[in-house]
Design a protein around this motif. Sequence first.
Motif, PDB file in Angstrom:
ATOM      1  N   GLU A 206       0.831  -1.209   0.000  1.00 44.69           N
ATOM      2  CA  GLU A 206       0.000   0.000   0.000  1.00 44.69           C
ATOM      3  C   GLU A 206       0.867   1.261   0.000  1.00 44.69           C
ATOM      4  O   GLU A 206       0.480   2.292  -0.545  1.00 44.69           O
ATOM      5  CB  GLU A 206      -0.922   0.013   1.224  1.00 44.69           C
ATOM      6  N   ALA A 207       2.049   1.152   0.604  1.00 45.27           N
ATOM      7  CA  ALA A 207       2.968   2.301   0.646  1.00 45.27           C
ATOM      8  C   ALA A 207       3.805   2.410  -0.630  1.00 45.27           C
ATOM      9  O   ALA A 207       4.638   3.312  -0.752  1.00 45.27           O
ATOM     10  CB  ALA A 207       3.891   2.179   1.858  1.00 45.27           C
ATOM     11  N   GLY A 208       3.574   1.489  -1.562  1.00 47.03           N
ATOM     12  CA  GLY A 208       4.267   1.574  -2.843  1.00 47.03           C
ATOM     13  C   GLY A 208       5.540   0.755  -2.961  1.00 47.03           C
ATOM     14  O   GLY A 208       6.270   0.880  -3.943  1.00 47.03           O
ATOM     15  N   TRP A 209       5.794  -0.121  -1.978  1.00 51.75           N
ATOM     16  CA  TRP A 209       7.011  -0.922  -2.016  1.00 51.75           C
ATOM     17  C   TRP A 209       6.761  -2.258  -2.699  1.00 51.75           C
ATOM     18  O   TRP A 209       5.795  -2.948  -2.387  1.00 51.75           O
ATOM     19  CB  TRP A 209       7.539  -1.183  -0.600  1.00 51.75           C
ATOM     20  N   GLN A 210       7.661  -2.619  -3.620  1.00 50.29           N
ATOM     21  CA  GLN A 210       7.609  -3.942  -4.217  1.00 50.29           C
ATOM     22  C   GLN A 210       8.465  -4.863  -3.357  1.00 50.29           C
ATOM     23  O   GLN A 210       9.626  -4.571  -3.085  1.00 50.29           O
ATOM     24  CB  GLN A 210       8.168  -3.936  -5.643  1.00 50.29           C
ATOM     25  N   ILE A 211       7.884  -5.984  -2.936  1.00 49.82           N
ATOM     26  CA  ILE A 211       8.591  -6.919  -2.070  1.00 49.82           C
ATOM     27  C   ILE A 211       9.208  -8.029  -2.913  1.00 49.82           C
ATOM     28  O   ILE A 211       8.502  -8.714  -3.665  1.00 49.82           O
ATOM     29  CB  ILE A 211       7.645  -7.514  -1.016  1.00 49.82           C
ATOM     30  N   LEU A 212      10.505  -8.179  -2.814  1.00 49.90           N
ATOM     31  CA  LEU A 212      11.204  -9.218  -3.569  1.00 49.90           C
ATOM     32  C   LEU A 212      10.870 -10.592  -2.993  1.00 49.90           C
ATOM     33  O   LEU A 212      10.697 -10.741  -1.782  1.00 49.90           O
ATOM     34  CB  LEU A 212      12.715  -8.973  -3.529  1.00 49.90           C
ATOM     35  N   SER A 213      10.782 -11.589  -3.837  1.00 45.59           N
ATOM     36  CA  SER A 213      10.373 -12.922  -3.380  1.00 45.59           C
ATOM     37  C   SER A 213      11.537 -13.803  -2.939  1.00 45.59           C
ATOM     38  O   SER A 213      11.365 -14.692  -2.096  1.00 45.59           O
ATOM     39  CB  SER A 213       9.599 -13.639  -4.493  1.00 45.59           C
ATOM     40  N   ALA A 214      12.743 -13.564  -3.472  1.00 44.28           N
ATOM     41  CA  ALA A 214      13.892 -14.390  -3.131  1.00 44.28           C
ATOM     42  C   ALA A 214      14.564 -13.886  -1.858  1.00 44.28           C
ATOM     43  O   ALA A 214      14.866 -12.691  -1.723  1.00 44.28           O
ATOM     44  CB  ALA A 214      14.901 -14.401  -4.271  1.00 44.28           C
TER      45      ALA A 214
END
Length: 276
Positions: A206-214
């Motif tokens: 919601e704050a605009g951060w893309q969370i990396l999966s690795a």
Amino acid sequence: MKNFDFINKLAEVIPAFDQLHTYCDKAEIFQKTFPEESAANARKALEWLVKNHLAIANVELEPHETLNQMIKRPQIDAFIDEDWEFEQYMRTVKKIGNYASHTGAQQVRKNDAFVCLRALFYVVTGFLYRWQAIKEVVAFDATLVPDGFAGVHVVDTSEPTVSTEVVDSVPTDAVENPKAPKQKPKETLESEAITRKCLVDYMLNEAGWQILSAKGDIQGGKAAIEVKIEDMDRATHPSGIGYADYVLYSRGCKPLAVIEAKSTIQSVEKGRKQAM
């Protein structure tokens, strides 16, 4: 066994509750496989509750009145009775449900659908407890949510309807003097661990951060997970190595913030020290 199975018991006495159960059940079974459909059904469940409550309160809806307009009715404010958490759960279901229901709106991720589903559970139990349809409120259990859906996926085009049976079943004093649950039971540690991660992921998204999966992957301008940290306090980390739950990085790959997601049984101070 799933989180909303208890509504079936109500439907055995008042069949009209079956529509509420259908929406809730689809929100649960579709959460991981069809997140947009999950959120859309959660929104329909909320609309069903709001429509029926306004009918109980003898409110005649305007033609084409939207869910947003219904929720702003003074009768809903009186029903919420300054229960901020209950109101926030309703807003969460409406917000994420609107993403799913309106073409071109924000994409609904699996994580969004989970947050919406959990909020829906506490909205449903909040309404039914205040209506005196149930006598106790149990905790949401994230471990009961199905891992997938292998059946035929058919989009539900039905509209939430008002049921005279449901309206007549609610005592007058439940509307005039609604009583909120005295306390919300705590989720199990296993369930809370799932919830905690989903809530942090949701807030970061919601704050605009893309969370990396690795795990351990570091990229500029993104949120990394399970990042290796050296020179930790050996009193708590004998090897001197620890792992941060989340680290937010600037576009130049400099760490901006460390986030430690802790159980509610752990102190905030413990999480702060670990993050530092």
